[in-house]
Design an enzyme around this catalytic site. Structure first.
Site, PDB file in Angstrom:
ATOM      1  N   THR A 121       0.868  -1.181   0.000  1.00 43.94           N
ATOM      2  CA  THR A 121       0.000   0.000   0.000  1.00 43.94           C
ATOM      3  C   THR A 121       0.905   1.232   0.000  1.00 43.94           C
ATOM      4  O   THR A 121       0.984   1.943   0.993  1.00 43.94           O
ATOM      5  CB  THR A 121      -0.938   0.016   1.230  1.00 43.94           C
ATOM      6  N   GLU A 189      11.599  -5.434   9.001  1.00 42.13           N
ATOM      7  CA  GLU A 189      12.551  -5.988   8.043  1.00 42.13           C
ATOM      8  C   GLU A 189      13.856  -6.243   8.793  1.00 42.13           C
ATOM      9  O   GLU A 189      14.229  -5.490   9.699  1.00 42.13           O
ATOM     10  CB  GLU A 189      12.770  -5.012   6.890  1.00 42.13           C
ATOM     11  N   ASN A 245       2.857   2.350  14.402  1.00 42.81           N
ATOM     12  CA  ASN A 245       3.922   2.950  13.584  1.00 42.81           C
ATOM     13  C   ASN A 245       4.041   4.448  13.843  1.00 42.81           C
ATOM     14  O   ASN A 245       5.147   4.997  13.828  1.00 42.81           O
ATOM     15  CB  ASN A 245       3.679   2.669  12.095  1.00 42.81           C
ATOM     16  N   PHE A 286      14.105   2.396  20.361  1.00 43.98           N
ATOM     17  CA  PHE A 286      13.657   3.432  19.412  1.00 43.98           C
ATOM     18  C   PHE A 286      13.998   4.837  19.891  1.00 43.98           C
ATOM     19  O   PHE A 286      13.252   5.789  19.672  1.00 43.98           O
ATOM     20  CB  PHE A 286      12.169   3.272  19.075  1.00 43.98           C
ATOM     21  N   ALA A 289      19.164   8.397  18.162  1.00 44.50           N
ATOM     22  CA  ALA A 289      19.143   9.636  17.374  1.00 44.50           C
ATOM     23  C   ALA A 289      20.074   9.490  16.181  1.00 44.50           C
ATOM     24  O   ALA A 289      21.060   8.760  16.229  1.00 44.50           O
ATOM     25  CB  ALA A 289      19.584  10.802  18.248  1.00 44.50           C
ATOM     26  N   GLY A 290      19.755  10.200  15.124  1.00 44.92           N
ATOM     27  CA  GLY A 290      20.600  10.144  13.931  1.00 44.92           C
ATOM     28  C   GLY A 290      19.856  10.690  12.733  1.00 44.92           C
ATOM     29  O   GLY A 290      19.120  11.672  12.842  1.00 44.92           O
ATOM     30  N   CYS A 297       7.655   1.896   5.311  1.00 45.86           N
ATOM     31  CA  CYS A 297       6.516   1.871   6.242  1.00 45.86           C
ATOM     32  C   CYS A 297       6.322   3.166   7.026  1.00 45.86           C
ATOM     33  O   CYS A 297       5.357   3.883   6.802  1.00 45.86           O
ATOM     34  CB  CYS A 297       6.665   0.691   7.191  1.00 45.86           C
ATOM     35  N   LYS A 300       5.578   6.617   5.041  1.00 48.68           N
ATOM     36  CA  LYS A 300       4.319   6.671   4.276  1.00 48.68           C
ATOM     37  C   LYS A 300       3.117   6.379   5.178  1.00 48.68           C
ATOM     38  O   LYS A 300       2.026   6.893   4.943  1.00 48.68           O
ATOM     39  CB  LYS A 300       4.368   5.752   3.055  1.00 48.68           C
ATOM     40  N   LYS A 360      18.026   0.762   6.515  1.00 46.24           N
ATOM     41  CA  LYS A 360      18.519   0.346   7.830  1.00 46.24           C
ATOM     42  C   LYS A 360      19.398  -0.885   7.628  1.00 46.24           C
ATOM     43  O   LYS A 360      19.347  -1.515   6.552  1.00 46.24           O
ATOM     44  CB  LYS A 360      17.369   0.062   8.796  1.00 46.24           C
TER      45      LYS A 360
END
Ligand code: UGA
Length: 472
Positions: A121, A189, A245, A286, A289-290, A297, A300, A360
């Site tokens: 999607t 992923e 997300n 999570f 920082a960077g 995903c 969008k 990543k």
């Protein structure tokens, strides 16, 4: 429908009703769900993984894709993209005869009772909303071959309301008793197999007890391990995915906003992240920082979520996501500005080596890759850019044929005025800054992921700059 349920919940008590040890190692045949046959429509990162993992659980699975080359590759036991561990699971199950791939929706319709929709999607060209053509197209293609009582299960990330729309389509054109359910996927992923076989939770949005029973049966081997199973309505299930997300994207942009403040104040965002992460209400994951988030995903999904909220009249509720998006994109622009400043104010004619093309590590996916975005911007500013990535070069070259690519990390850095680390592959962490010093023209590096040891690089004579950390 060609299988038989063994009773309420297929005779499989919910995990909470039985001792964990009792279920461990119990075969699916004993659990009584082996007769379920599954199809998986779409064989991208999500679909290929789901198909292989469902076969790994013991089911007979047919994967469907409209791309004959992909189907041929998959049938030969090869994965068309890089995903650690997936090739083994795929090959093992093809060999065992439980898994096969086809371009025929007829085969999927005839050969399965539960059909998982795993198509993409993507973001619509020129708009923020999701492009839903693959989802509706695959449902339409499947309908002529469905049998009464089949279950269509959406796994793709979709705008809230999609399951209800599909329910209407099925009621109008599918055989009686065909139902839809929504079962969002949360795999990352790089960890797709692990996340599919051992997820943090399973979520299903259903309209009937029968759909719930079926999905409980399908996932029994996983819930037997104690995985929480959340049963809810269509809209909530759809929203759980985009909410998750959005939260993850917000967490990353939060720490990157702190990085901006740290840069202004001469503070260290990595230490700040460690310190706030000890608070279990915040948590340490999570908070790296960077260069920020990319991929197919998070970027969008937050945009499509804002677009859908707007359609529902709830636009104001998500205005913060606009800021999340902006903070994220600002990190890329800042890195380009920093690169320009470090080479004396003008990138024209400078040689810049960019480490990382994948969005990543442990992936070859270059969709919305922050690192590649930076490489392109630096190239557009007139620099001679060489990109290295352990797995992502083929995909990168397809999207940006005008950049220069090099598979050898040391050769990529040869004669560089500046190195920019944009994706934190382990390979870069393991490099010896002293060895690299003899290859480059200028010992200057931007660590766009806070992945390297500043002291080691500085003591080898490098000008080391990172995002959100003091300059020396
Ligand atoms: C993401 C979610 O994590 C999955 O749960 C979800 O199923 C998936 O999207 C999806 O919707 O299909 P994924 O896109 O594979 O998974 O990648 P993540 O591991 O979430 O990383 C996303 C981006 O955030 C990467 O560019 C990564 O470098 C960046 N990131 C991640 C940070 O910048 N900092 C962090 O601390 C973590």
């Amino acid at each position: 429908m060609r299988y038989r349920l063994a009773g309420p919940g297929c005779g499989i008590p919910a995990y909470s009703e039985r001792p964990r040890e009792h279920c461990r190692g119990q075969s699916l045949a004993t659990l009584g769900v082996m007769s379920l046959r599954l199809s998986v429509i779409g064989t991208g990162y999500l679909g290929a993984t789901h198909a292989a993992c469902m076969a790994e659980l013991g089911y007979e699975v047919i994967g469907v894709d409209i791309d004959p080359a992909k189907v041929e590759l998959l049938n030969s036991g090869q994965v068309p993209f890089y995903e650690p561990g997936l090739d083994e699971v795929l090959a093992r199950n093809i060999k065992a005869g439980r898994l096969r791939f086809t371009t025929s929706f007829e085969e999927a319709g005839n050969g399965a009772d539960v059909h998982f929709i795993c198509v993409g999607t993507p973001q619509q060209a020129g708009a923020h909303a999701a492009d839903m053509r693959q989802v509706f197209g695959s449902v339409e293609a499947l309908i002529p071959f469905l049998s009464p009582g089949d279950l269509v299960v959406g796994k793709s990330t979709v705008p809230v309301g999609t399951a209800e729309t599909i329910e209407g389509i099925l009621k109008a054109s599918a055989p009686s008793g065909v139902e839809v359910a929504w079962n969002p996927e949360f795999l990352r992923e790089g960890f797709a197999v692990e996340d599919t076989l051992h997820p943090d939770r399973l979520v299903i949005g259903v309209r009937s007890e029968r759909s719930e029973e079926l999905l409980r049966a399908v996932y029994a081997p996983i819930t037997a391990e104690g995985v929480p199973f959340v049963v809810t309505d269509f809209a909530t299930a759809e929203l759980v995915k985009v909410a998750a997300n959005s939260f993850l994207a917000t967490k990353i942009s939060f720490i990157n906003a702190m990085a901006e403040v740290c840069e202004a104040a001469g503070a260290d965002v990595t230490q700040l992240a460690t310190a706030i992460g000890y608070d279990t209400r915040i948590g340490s994951r999570f908070l790296a920082a960077g260069l920020g988030f990319g991929g197919g995903c998070l970027p969008k999904d937050i945009r499509a979520f804002m677009a859908r909220a707007g359609e529902l009249g709830a636009e104001e509720a998500l205005t913060f996501l606009r800021e999340v998006d902006q903070i994220n994109l600002r990190r890329r622009a800042h890195t380009v500005d920093l690169a320009r400043a470090l080479v004396g104010g003008n990138l024209r004619g400078k040689r810049v080596c960019v480490w990382g093309a994948a969005f990543k590590p442990n992936s070859d996916d270059v969709r919305d890759s922050p690192s590649l975005d930076v490489a392109v911007a630096i190239s557009n500013a007139g620099a001679d850019v060489v990109v290295h990535d352990p797995k992502g070069l083929t995909n990168a070259e397809r999207v940006y044929p005008n950049l220069t690519y090099e598979q050898d990390v040391l050769k990529a850095a040869a004669d560089a005025d500046l190195i920019v680390l944009g994706t934190e592959w382990d390979e870069y962490r393991e490099l010896d800054p002293a060895v690299l010093a003899s290859t480059v023209k200028g010992r200057t590096i931007i660590d766009g992921r806070n992945a390297l040891d500043p002291a080691a690089w500085r003591s080898a004579g490098w000008t080391y700059r990172a995002l959100g950390r003091p300059n020396a």
